[in-house]
Each structure stands twice: as C-alpha cells, then as structure tokens.
Design a protein around this motif. Sequence first.
Motif, PDB file in Angstrom:
ATOM      1  N   VAL A 274      11.609   5.143   0.975  1.00  0.00           N
ATOM      2  CA  VAL A 274      10.627   4.514   1.491  1.00  0.00           C
ATOM      3  C   VAL A 274       9.410   4.867   1.443  1.00  0.00           C
ATOM      4  O   VAL A 274       8.426   4.179   1.310  1.00  0.00           O
ATOM      5  CB  VAL A 274      11.094   4.322   2.942  1.00  0.00           C
ATOM      6  N   PHE A 275       8.865   6.075   1.642  1.00  0.00           N
ATOM      7  CA  PHE A 275       7.623   6.748   1.649  1.00  0.00           C
ATOM      8  C   PHE A 275       7.029   6.509   0.135  1.00  0.00           C
ATOM      9  O   PHE A 275       6.078   6.142  -0.030  1.00  0.00           O
ATOM     10  CB  PHE A 275       7.564   8.417   1.666  1.00  0.00           C
ATOM     11  N   HIS A 276       8.060   6.736  -0.799  1.00  0.00           N
ATOM     12  CA  HIS A 276       7.605   6.580  -2.285  1.00  0.00           C
ATOM     13  C   HIS A 276       7.262   4.938  -2.571  1.00  0.00           C
ATOM     14  O   HIS A 276       6.291   4.610  -3.322  1.00  0.00           O
ATOM     15  CB  HIS A 276       8.711   6.957  -3.305  1.00  0.00           C
ATOM     16  N   ALA A 277       7.954   4.216  -1.880  1.00  0.00           N
ATOM     17  CA  ALA A 277       7.659   2.629  -2.391  1.00  0.00           C
ATOM     18  C   ALA A 277       6.548   2.175  -1.373  1.00  0.00           C
ATOM     19  O   ALA A 277       5.896   1.055  -1.893  1.00  0.00           O
ATOM     20  CB  ALA A 277       8.904   1.860  -1.719  1.00  0.00           C
TER      21      ALA A 277
ATOM     22  N   PRO B 104      11.486   1.789  -9.329  1.00  0.00           N
ATOM     23  CA  PRO B 104      11.368   2.310  -8.099  1.00  0.00           C
ATOM     24  C   PRO B 104      11.788   3.895  -7.961  1.00  0.00           C
ATOM     25  O   PRO B 104      12.056   4.357  -8.983  1.00  0.00           O
ATOM     26  CB  PRO B 104      12.471   1.503  -7.248  1.00  0.00           C
ATOM     27  N   TYR B 105      11.891   4.186  -6.758  1.00  0.00           N
ATOM     28  CA  TYR B 105      12.145   5.943  -6.690  1.00  0.00           C
ATOM     29  C   TYR B 105      13.449   6.344  -6.923  1.00  0.00           C
ATOM     30  O   TYR B 105      14.430   5.502  -6.455  1.00  0.00           O
ATOM     31  CB  TYR B 105      11.743   6.217  -5.315  1.00  0.00           C
TER      32      TYR B 105
ATOM     33  N   GLY C  72      17.335  -1.389  -1.019  1.00  0.00           N
ATOM     34  CA  GLY C  72      16.911  -1.025   0.542  1.00  0.00           C
ATOM     35  C   GLY C  72      15.504  -0.699   0.567  1.00  0.00           C
ATOM     36  O   GLY C  72      15.072  -0.327   1.663  1.00  0.00           O
ATOM     37  N   ASN C  73      14.890  -0.787  -0.373  1.00  0.00           N
ATOM     38  CA  ASN C  73      13.227  -0.145  -0.079  1.00  0.00           C
ATOM     39  C   ASN C  73      12.371  -1.270   0.103  1.00  0.00           C
ATOM     40  O   ASN C  73      12.832  -2.436   0.024  1.00  0.00           O
ATOM     41  CB  ASN C  73      12.756   0.471  -1.651  1.00  0.00           C
ATOM     42  N   PRO C  74      11.111  -1.045   0.622  1.00  0.00           N
ATOM     43  CA  PRO C  74      10.444  -1.967   0.926  1.00  0.00           C
ATOM     44  C   PRO C  74       9.977  -2.773   0.056  1.00  0.00           C
ATOM     45  O   PRO C  74       9.745  -2.483  -1.203  1.00  0.00           O
ATOM     46  CB  PRO C  74       8.971  -1.448   1.664  1.00  0.00           C
TER      47      PRO C  74
END
Length: 766
Positions: free
Chosen positions: A184-187, A260-261, A704-706
């Motif tokens: 989530v932080f990476h996104a 993504p991450y 599931g990421n933002p």
Amino acid sequence: MSHPENAPAPDPSPTVEFADSLVPRITAGRYTLTAHQTLTRNGTRVDDDGYLDPPVTQGVEVRAPRFSLQPDWIHGTYPTPGATGLYDDVLPHVTLDRATLPWERDEATAADGTRLPWLALLVFGEGELPGDPHCLGQTEARTVADLTGTEAGVVLPAVDQAADPVADDDKATVCRTVLVPRAVFHALAPAEAELPLLTHVRRVDRQHQGVTLTEDRIQAGDYAVVVGNRLPRAAGGRYVAHLVSLEGWQTYLPDGKKEPYDGPDEKLRLISLWSWSFETIPDHAPGFAALTEHFVDTEGDQGSALLLRVPLGERPVSGADQQEVADRLHAGYLPVSCRTESGRATFAWYRGPLIAHPARPQADRRRRRCAAEELIHLEEYGVYDVSLATAFTAGRGVALADHQFGAALLRLRGKVQRAAETSVAATTGARARVEHLVTNGLAGHLGRALTAPARAAAPERRPAVTPVPAATDLPATTRLTARQLRTDTPLVDPHDEDLALVSSRLTGLRNLEGVPFAHLVPDTRMLPAESLRFFHVDPDWTATLLDGALSVGLAHSYDLTSDALVFGPDGQAPLPEPAAPVTGLLLRSRLVTGWPALEIRPYASPTATGDDEKTLPVMRREALADDVLLVLVEGVPGRVEITEPQQGVHFGIDEPNEGGSDDLVDDGVIRLRALTGDGIGRETGATFPATPGLRPYLRATGAGNPDTVLSVSRLAAGLKEALALDHDLTPSEFALQMINAAQRRTFTAAPRTEHTPVTTGDPTDG
C-alpha cells in the motif's frame, strides 16, 4: 454559441503567488561554530603569539519539528475533517502556517541539488490500513524510544542515525503512528522525483473576501501546501488523509518505474503528524457544466425562452382580438378562472410581480383601501385584469398572518394620531378643528400629496378602473399644512420599536417575502424543471402589495393620513426605496441542491464614458424550495454570472466542456494556464489531455492495492509537452496547472427592441 471555457473571474480577488519552496538557510541538525582571529599589518601577520590559535569551536544544535506538529500550524485542510460531499475531482491537501516546515529537515537532495521535502500526504481508502479499516482516523501511540528499537514483524523508521541522532529528551515524546502494508505504501507514496511537485508555497498579499465553505481560507501570508496524489473514487467511500514523515523511508519510496509492487510482504510503521477523514459520495447527476449548458441549449431565439412567461407558440395571429391575446401572453399574463360578484363564471387576466419586460409606471398612483379599487375592467372584452387586486389581497393576507405586524401597526397609528392632534391643537388651538378637517377631506388631500410624486411623463392611459370616491378639497387654512404636521413636532420617534418592526416587515414584503409562490409563478410552464428565467419586478404590483398590508386595521379615513405621514415619500421614516429598477432571476435546477453556495454575480453594463462595469447589489437571495432559488437585484444587469462556489485554492481535475460520464477519471480534463507574460495564471482555452480522460496517467493497480493514484511524473511530462515548455515543470508551475477552477456560466443582455427579450445566454466558464 460557444462551448463553456474557463475564464478569469472579473471580481476583485487576492493576488496569489506560488513559489517552489521556502528553504531556511539553516536546517535541523548539529553544527559547529568556529571563531578565529588574525591580526595583520601591511599584509604581514603580527599575532605570532597565536591569539585564538587554534580556533575556538562551539557545538550547536538546530531543532525543528520532527515527531509531532502543533495544531495551530495547520491553517486548513480540504476536504474538511468529517466532510461528506462530491470530491472525486479533488486532490486532498493540507495548508501549513509554518511556511518553511516541509524543508526544515535536510533528509535528502535530488540529483539536480533540489532540497526534497520530508513530508508527504498519503490518502488511504477503506480496508487499506489494518488498524483503521473504516477510515475513522484511528492511530497508535508510540514513544520515540519505541521507534528507535525493534518491533516484531514491523519495519520502523530509521530516525536514530549517526548524522542526526535522537536527543535523549525527545525519546519520551509520544507519536501518533499508523501501520501500513508495504504494498500500500509503494502504491501511494510519491516517488523521489514527485515529492517536490506535490509541495509548494502559497503567498497571498491580502485577505480574500469571497465566499468559502472550507477551512482552508485564502488569507494574507505565506503558507506551505502539501498535496496528495490520489483522487477519491467516483463510486464513493470513506478516506483518511495522513501527513506523514518520510524520515528514514527514502529507500522504500517507489522509483516510478516498478508498478505494481511485488516485493516482500512487510508492514511499515509511519509517523502521522496530522490526519483527518472525509467521505465522498457517488455522483450520478450531471455536473455544473452540463446543467448550465442545458440553459443555453434551451434559451430560444435571442434568449427569448429565458424570460419568465409561458412559452409562446408560433401560431399565426388573425385579427385584433387574437393580437390582444398574443400581446398579453407575450407580456406574461395568464388566463385564470374567475367568478364575478353576480356568480357568473368567466376568466380573467393575471400577471404576477415578476414580468418579462419593464413595466410602465402608473402616473396616477394612489393609495388603495380595498382590492376592488384595483380590479381593472377591460370593457371592450368584458373581462377583468385581476393582477393588482390579487396583489392587494396577497399583501393583506401576509399582514393578517403576522400578528406582531398588525399589533405594531395599530399602536403606531395611535401614536401618530395623538402626536398630530397635539401638533394641530398647538397650531390652531382646537382639536375640533382637526376632526372638521378630516371629515371634509384632509385624509384624501394629504394622501394624494404624499403618495403621488410629480412625473414629467404624460399620464399613461389605463383601462377603466373602479373609481375611488373623490375626496373634497381641503378647506381654506393658512397655517395648517402637511409639512407642518411633519416638521413642527416629530410625530414618531425614529427609534420607536413599533416603527422599526413595521418598516422592516414592509421592506421585506416589498422584496416579496411571504408572498405565495403561486402568485410569483402562476403556471408551472413558466418555470419547468432544469430552467433559468430572468424577470423585471413590477413596481405597481409591489406598491399595491404594501397597500394591502397597510389596509389591516383601517377604521377611519384619518388612518390613511397617519400612514402617509409615516410611510409617504417625504415622511420622517419612509421606506428605503431601491435606487434602481428591481430585476432578478429564478433558478429551478439541481444546481440549487448540489451547490448550496452557488454564486450569482450581476454586473451593470459599462457606461458610455467607458467606465468599467460594476457589481449590482443583491436585495434578496433565498431558496424557495429544495431546487428553486430566487434572486432579486437592484438595477438592470448587463451581465449575470452563475459560478461554482469560490472555495479557496483547490487542486484536481475539471469536468469536460460537453457530455461526460459519472467518473471524471474517464473523461476529466486539466485546463491549461499560461506560465509567462502579463496573463500568467490565465487559462489558455486549451485542455489536457487532447482526448479527455486521466486514466492513462494513473499508476497501475495491483491486487488489493489503492487505485486512482496519479503518476505525477508521467502527468507532469504530459503537461510539459502540452504547454510546449523547454524545461521540466517546477513545483509552482505544476500547482498552477492543477488548480481546480470554479466554473462559471455568463449570460449577457442583448439590446432590447419591442418583443425582444432583455437577456440572452452567452456562456463562459471560469
């Protein structure tokens, strides 16, 4: 007909300047001061004894906020804490009174030597924070000592570094923290190159006096602004924004290429310096541009359909009788059912106070005592015009419903009569003289003198009116005059409570307060759904309305004289008259409910001498229903603007000029602004991207990421190309392009001829 475009607002606004950064000369850290001295003469050193040799040193430490912020440093946020509204076009931001705060810690420097801010605004959605799944703003308390140790399964910030160790007295400080999955932080976290673009300084040279519904008010001073990089979903949902410290997290920032991450599944404990939550709701209704575009699309020939009247067909007219009907319909009259005193059912003509064209004022305006005196008989056709009679009845009804007004009016009349009798008795020496004069026509004489102002124009020929009983001439008196009654002895104390209440109620009634809506708009075809209508206010209708209100409690002809002495044109407490003809507009639209602070700006036409147009005063603005707004204006505007609320400087994307879906990510645009010359900050008329839609400029979303997170680097590169710049966008230039402009629709008056509407739609947005 041009399509809407954003243009600079003409009203005075603050001078707002964006600066890239405000870096203090000395940032937080440990420094050594060195003092040394050498003495020379003719270039030769003469202090061989080594005075201050070796140099004297002194260690100093410069402190700056690190683990918490003082609440009074937060100037404002947008959206506001706990707000619920339509925010899918907004990049949330926080404004700081401490203008140097984002650059006070020397955490990192970009490749080009630019000082990077140590703060970032991360916007989390529901289910993205394990400790706050419903975005209620919950945080976990930790001491700084806890953050310098270890925590099982959690990565802590590397704040206790050799170059800047944590002071012992700071280790007991309690911090607010949030636990964030690394994916989530990476996104969400900005890449290193994006950090400067999301932080800038706002400089305002004076306070803005415009309407604002936000806590981020535009006020004089320097402010640091930290902007988020995520647009709330158009589908709606709750969000929480955290202003986090990036100290110790530089190596965890995304590089802008890997999306993504797909790295290790870790949890990061971030220091939250400030946070707030808000909710955005799905918007399935047309936006401002589409709603106001509908007014333009339906304005008719030269704006004729924007006038308040029943729409006129194109049927041919044959004969004088049909022409009479057509003229009355064109003037805003409607046929209404009517029953005469004899019981015969027929129809009558009715027109309310809101009319399509300016009314010709009556030259023989007199005080009316009952509705029958305003019943106009059209002898040629055998029908009545009940417009003014209805106005009289409406005024009387409003007054009778207001018990305070009726009681105050009766008390006021008693005070005036007693004062007048005392004045007359002192002048003539006999109260009987007053009674004799009243009996023989004093009231009628004064009534005509006080209510019939001199007019240079020839009296207008009116249809037959039920005659008013002619008052007898005033008997010969050499010492008793109306002016004497007013000036010899004050009749009423100007500060009298009854006078103030009655005057206030009458002024409100003249502004049509309390008048039933059916009297204003007698037919729904005059104001259909999603419509805008302009009008003039008939001064005879409103004058008769006041006559009706003042008819309450009339028991003697002297009551007419009392009213004339107080409320007449030369009375000692007259009603404040409008300085110009009254006009206005009615708006029935979802704009009224969707934009409660919608701005209506009327402007007078420029004068023949070349003076600039000026803003006309708004006498009344009131929502008569959930979707109906009434605005009364003092004067005849040459231009009217309907504008989204000016809510400070916000950032985000704009609606397309035409059409659009429910999701601005799919069809939103950024309206480009000039970056050079005298017109810096003004919109160029061009939009970005060329094909509406910002989805190509979003980061890729993992499972599931933002989502709806802007790739700021990619967006800045696209804006650079669209603006044809030879350099990368600076933080201030990027902020200028991302201003979420308030849209505006302009309607301009056309030169009026017979049967030509006074207002036409000429749309612009700004």
